[in-house]
Each structure stands twice: as C-alpha cells, then as structure tokens.
Design a protein around this motif. Structure first.
Motif, PDB file in Angstrom:
ATOM      1  N   HIS A 173       3.647  -1.078   4.537  1.00  0.00           N
ATOM      2  CA  HIS A 173       2.242  -1.408   4.782  1.00  0.00           C
ATOM      3  C   HIS A 173       1.734  -2.245   3.612  1.00  0.00           C
ATOM      4  O   HIS A 173       1.751  -1.801   2.461  1.00  0.00           O
ATOM      5  CB  HIS A 173       1.419  -0.131   4.930  1.00  0.00           C
ATOM      6  CG  HIS A 173       1.818   0.709   6.101  1.00  0.00           C
ATOM      7  ND1 HIS A 173       1.075   0.745   7.275  1.00  0.00           N
ATOM      8  CD2 HIS A 173       2.890   1.523   6.300  1.00  0.00           C
ATOM      9  CE1 HIS A 173       1.674   1.568   8.140  1.00  0.00           C
ATOM     10  NE2 HIS A 173       2.768   2.057   7.571  1.00  0.00           N
ATOM     11  N   LEU A 210      -6.110   9.484   0.978  1.00  0.00           N
ATOM     12  CA  LEU A 210      -6.615   8.266   1.611  1.00  0.00           C
ATOM     13  C   LEU A 210      -6.044   7.071   0.857  1.00  0.00           C
ATOM     14  O   LEU A 210      -6.343   6.857  -0.328  1.00  0.00           O
ATOM     15  CB  LEU A 210      -8.148   8.235   1.578  1.00  0.00           C
ATOM     16  CG  LEU A 210      -8.815   7.010   2.222  1.00  0.00           C
ATOM     17  CD1 LEU A 210      -8.504   6.945   3.714  1.00  0.00           C
ATOM     18  CD2 LEU A 210     -10.329   7.029   1.989  1.00  0.00           C
ATOM     19  N   HIS A 226       0.836  -1.199   0.000  1.00  0.00           N
ATOM     20  CA  HIS A 226       0.000   0.000   0.000  1.00  0.00           C
ATOM     21  C   HIS A 226       0.873   1.252   0.000  1.00  0.00           C
ATOM     22  O   HIS A 226       0.675   2.150  -0.812  1.00  0.00           O
ATOM     23  CB  HIS A 226      -0.916   0.026   1.226  1.00  0.00           C
ATOM     24  CG  HIS A 226      -1.814  -1.166   1.323  1.00  0.00           C
ATOM     25  ND1 HIS A 226      -2.534  -1.458   2.466  1.00  0.00           N
ATOM     26  CD2 HIS A 226      -2.116  -2.149   0.439  1.00  0.00           C
ATOM     27  CE1 HIS A 226      -3.239  -2.568   2.272  1.00  0.00           C
ATOM     28  NE2 HIS A 226      -2.997  -3.010   1.061  1.00  0.00           N
ATOM     29  N   ASP A 285      -0.932  -5.813   2.155  1.00  0.00           N
ATOM     30  CA  ASP A 285      -2.228  -6.487   2.293  1.00  0.00           C
ATOM     31  C   ASP A 285      -2.300  -7.299   3.577  1.00  0.00           C
ATOM     32  O   ASP A 285      -3.378  -7.470   4.147  1.00  0.00           O
ATOM     33  CB  ASP A 285      -2.451  -7.442   1.113  1.00  0.00           C
ATOM     34  CG  ASP A 285      -2.671  -6.707  -0.206  1.00  0.00           C
ATOM     35  OD1 ASP A 285      -2.988  -5.510  -0.162  1.00  0.00           O
ATOM     36  OD2 ASP A 285      -2.527  -7.344  -1.263  1.00  0.00           O
ATOM     37  N   ARG A 291      -7.588   6.082  -2.622  1.00  0.00           N
ATOM     38  CA  ARG A 291      -9.057   6.132  -2.701  1.00  0.00           C
ATOM     39  C   ARG A 291      -9.598   7.548  -2.824  1.00  0.00           C
ATOM     40  O   ARG A 291     -10.772   7.744  -3.123  1.00  0.00           O
ATOM     41  CB  ARG A 291      -9.670   5.459  -1.473  1.00  0.00           C
ATOM     42  CG  ARG A 291      -9.434   3.953  -1.431  1.00  0.00           C
ATOM     43  CD  ARG A 291     -10.141   3.321  -0.248  1.00  0.00           C
ATOM     44  NE  ARG A 291     -10.063   1.867  -0.279  1.00  0.00           N
ATOM     45  CZ  ARG A 291     -10.523   1.065   0.676  1.00  0.00           C
ATOM     46  NH1 ARG A 291     -11.123   1.607   1.748  1.00  0.00           N
ATOM     47  NH2 ARG A 291     -10.408  -0.242   0.575  1.00  0.00           N
ATOM     48  N   VAL A 313      -6.048   3.126   1.051  1.00  0.00           N
ATOM     49  CA  VAL A 313      -6.844   2.085   1.676  1.00  0.00           C
ATOM     50  C   VAL A 313      -7.640   2.737   2.812  1.00  0.00           C
ATOM     51  O   VAL A 313      -8.567   3.482   2.545  1.00  0.00           O
ATOM     52  CB  VAL A 313      -5.982   0.900   2.161  1.00  0.00           C
ATOM     53  CG1 VAL A 313      -6.861  -0.254   2.635  1.00  0.00           C
ATOM     54  CG2 VAL A 313      -5.081   0.393   1.026  1.00  0.00           C
ATOM     55  N   ASN A 314      -7.264   2.525   4.069  1.00  0.00           N
ATOM     56  CA  ASN A 314      -7.999   3.151   5.179  1.00  0.00           C
ATOM     57  C   ASN A 314      -7.172   4.169   5.951  1.00  0.00           C
ATOM     58  O   ASN A 314      -7.604   4.642   7.005  1.00  0.00           O
ATOM     59  CB  ASN A 314      -8.504   2.061   6.143  1.00  0.00           C
ATOM     60  CG  ASN A 314      -9.501   1.127   5.507  1.00  0.00           C
ATOM     61  OD1 ASN A 314     -10.433   1.569   4.834  1.00  0.00           O
ATOM     62  ND2 ASN A 314      -9.322  -0.170   5.699  1.00  0.00           N
ATOM     63  N   ASP A 315      -5.984   4.490   5.446  1.00  0.00           N
ATOM     64  CA  ASP A 315      -5.084   5.402   6.153  1.00  0.00           C
ATOM     65  C   ASP A 315      -5.032   6.759   5.456  1.00  0.00           C
ATOM     66  O   ASP A 315      -4.930   6.831   4.225  1.00  0.00           O
ATOM     67  CB  ASP A 315      -3.670   4.816   6.216  1.00  0.00           C
ATOM     68  CG  ASP A 315      -3.608   3.528   7.011  1.00  0.00           C
ATOM     69  OD1 ASP A 315      -4.495   3.317   7.870  1.00  0.00           O
ATOM     70  OD2 ASP A 315      -2.691   2.719   6.771  1.00  0.00           O
ATOM     71  N   ARG A 316      -5.105   7.804   6.252  1.00  0.00           N
ATOM     72  CA  ARG A 316      -4.972   9.167   5.721  1.00  0.00           C
ATOM     73  C   ARG A 316      -3.532   9.637   5.918  1.00  0.00           C
ATOM     74  O   ARG A 316      -3.037   9.677   7.052  1.00  0.00           O
ATOM     75  CB  ARG A 316      -5.941  10.125   6.417  1.00  0.00           C
ATOM     76  CG  ARG A 316      -7.396   9.918   6.004  1.00  0.00           C
ATOM     77  CD  ARG A 316      -8.333  10.854   6.756  1.00  0.00           C
ATOM     78  NE  ARG A 316      -9.712  10.712   6.323  1.00  0.00           N
ATOM     79  CZ  ARG A 316     -10.346  11.550   5.495  1.00  0.00           C
ATOM     80  NH1 ARG A 316      -9.705  12.613   5.028  1.00  0.00           N
ATOM     81  NH2 ARG A 316     -11.600  11.351   5.163  1.00  0.00           N
TER      82      ARG A 316
END
Length: 243
Positions: A169, A216, A157, A171, A208, A218-221
């Motif tokens: 980081h 963004l 990621h 999967d 994203r 995946v789920n991290d800013r």
C-alpha cells in the motif's frame, strides 16, 4: 564519490533540440560555478525511446522536453512512473498548458524554453532544496508480474499478506507482487517498519493513532494482535520519541 564528501546527483536531460540542450547544460554549469556544493553527473538523450530503453531507475532529477520526435514528454513521464516513483521530473516546454497535466505524473515543476538563467537558477534552487529535504529511506527494487519498480520506503504505508499475495500500500495505490513479509522486514530494519500482526508490516511514519486493538495507518484500520502488541507499541513509542 562526490567531491568534498557531498552526494552526487544524477541528472537526465531529454531534449532533441541541440541548441536548447546546450543552453540548459550551460545553465547547470553556470549554477555549479557559484554553488560548489552542487555536484552532479549529466546524461543527455535526444530520443525518448533511447532514455526508456536504457533507464536504470537511478536518476535523481529528469528534465523532459514535452515535444519530441518519437513521443511526447508526458508519455515518457507516464512510462517512467510505471517503474520509478522516486525521480523528480521537471518538464521543459514552450506551451505552459502542459503544466496542469504534470500533476498526473507527480511532476515537480516546468521550465519555459525562453527562460533566462536567473529564473532557471531559482527553479533549480527550489528543486535542490526539496531533494535535500527528502529522506530517501531504503530504496527497494520490487518485482511485480508487470515488471520491476523502484520505490522508496518513505512512499510505502504498509505491506499486507492477503490471499497468497503480498500487497504494498503506497501513496499512489496498491502494488501486488510475490514475496514474503520477512524478507522486506529485514531490508527495512533501518526504516522504522514494524509488524502489528503476522499479516501486516507497517511504516510507523504513517501511523495516526491506536484505537483499542487497531492501528490507524493513513485511512486504514489494521488489527494489532496480542502477541505483537507490546513490541509494536514499543517500536511506535520509540519512533515518536516516547520512552
């Protein structure tokens, strides 16, 4: 080089039962007779430790027997996943209950030992189709404190520099190692990675959205710095097909 310019797959077979091994080998040969685009080399192992001791992280597909004389195929798969996140694993078993456990090692499928050729060919066809769709990206050999790990850039990621460590980081979680962002940045020039600031190297595939001065992933800013913003947004627009 493979014949006809095709990519040659490297397949491993871990099976201690000679008759069963020869059966699967004959199935592979039979499949190749009717599918000339299927080009492969095969390495067979009878002992789990023999495979693990000689594992070079370059297999595309592994057939692993569940019941072995020195350890279970599931234990072998866990050991392999510690050093190779890329290889496709298919279990060979007479007990289907192990199929559920396969999720813990990202196994692709399982084959029952009594399976006939037609069912084997269908499962192999599906596996080969997935392998052909996979874009291997850049395969990295990452050295950590625990050892070496083979990892495709498509599974990463982003990279992060934090507290004198380099965090990768992925999967499957975060890998801590030593190294520099600049070294990976050079290795990943063709794999659509871009810096959003001096601490982050981002896989644009996993972006994203952009929200103010944050991206963004995946789920991290992650913070996008002023100095890197223009180049990062240009790289992202180019990757997404923008102007």
């Amino acid at each position: 080089m493979s014949r006809r310019g095709l990519r040659m797959l490297k397949i491993g077979l871990l099976e201690d039962d000679r008759e069963q091994a020869e059966r699967l080998i004959s199935f592979l040969s039979q499949y190749q007779e009717t599918h000339p685009q299927f080009v492969y080399t095969l390495q067979r192992y009878s002992w789990a430790l023999d495979l693990l001791d000689h594992y070079e992280r370059d297999f595309d597909l592994l057939f692993l027997d569940i019941r072995l004389p020195d350890m279970t195929g599931m234990e072998v798969a866990h050991r392999i996943r510690e050093i190779d996140r890329n290889v496709m694993i298919i279990f060979v078993t007479s007990v289907t209950q192990y199929a559920v456990e396969g999720y813990s090692v990202q196994a692709f499928d399982y084959i029952v030992k009594s399976i006939g050729y037609e069912f084997f060919a269908a499962k192999l066809e599906r596996a080969l189709r997935v392998l052909s769709y996979r874009k291997p990206g850049v395969v990295l050999d990452i050295k950590t404190r625990e050892g070496s790990l083979r990892l495709s850039s498509d599974m990463i990621h982003y990279f992060e520099v934090f507290d004198h460590n380099l965090l990768i980081h992925t999967d499957d979680g975060v890998i801590k190692q030593w190294g520099s962002l600049s070294r990976y940045e050079k290795q990943l020039l063709s794999a659509h990675f871009a810096r959003c600031n001096s601490c982050y190297l981002v896989n644009l595939k996993f972006v994203r959205g952009i929200f103010g001065n944050e991206v963004l992933v995946v789920n991290d800013r992650l913070v996008v710095s002023k100095s890197r913003r223009k180049a990062f947004l240009q790289a992202l627009a180019q990757y997404k097909g923008g102007g």
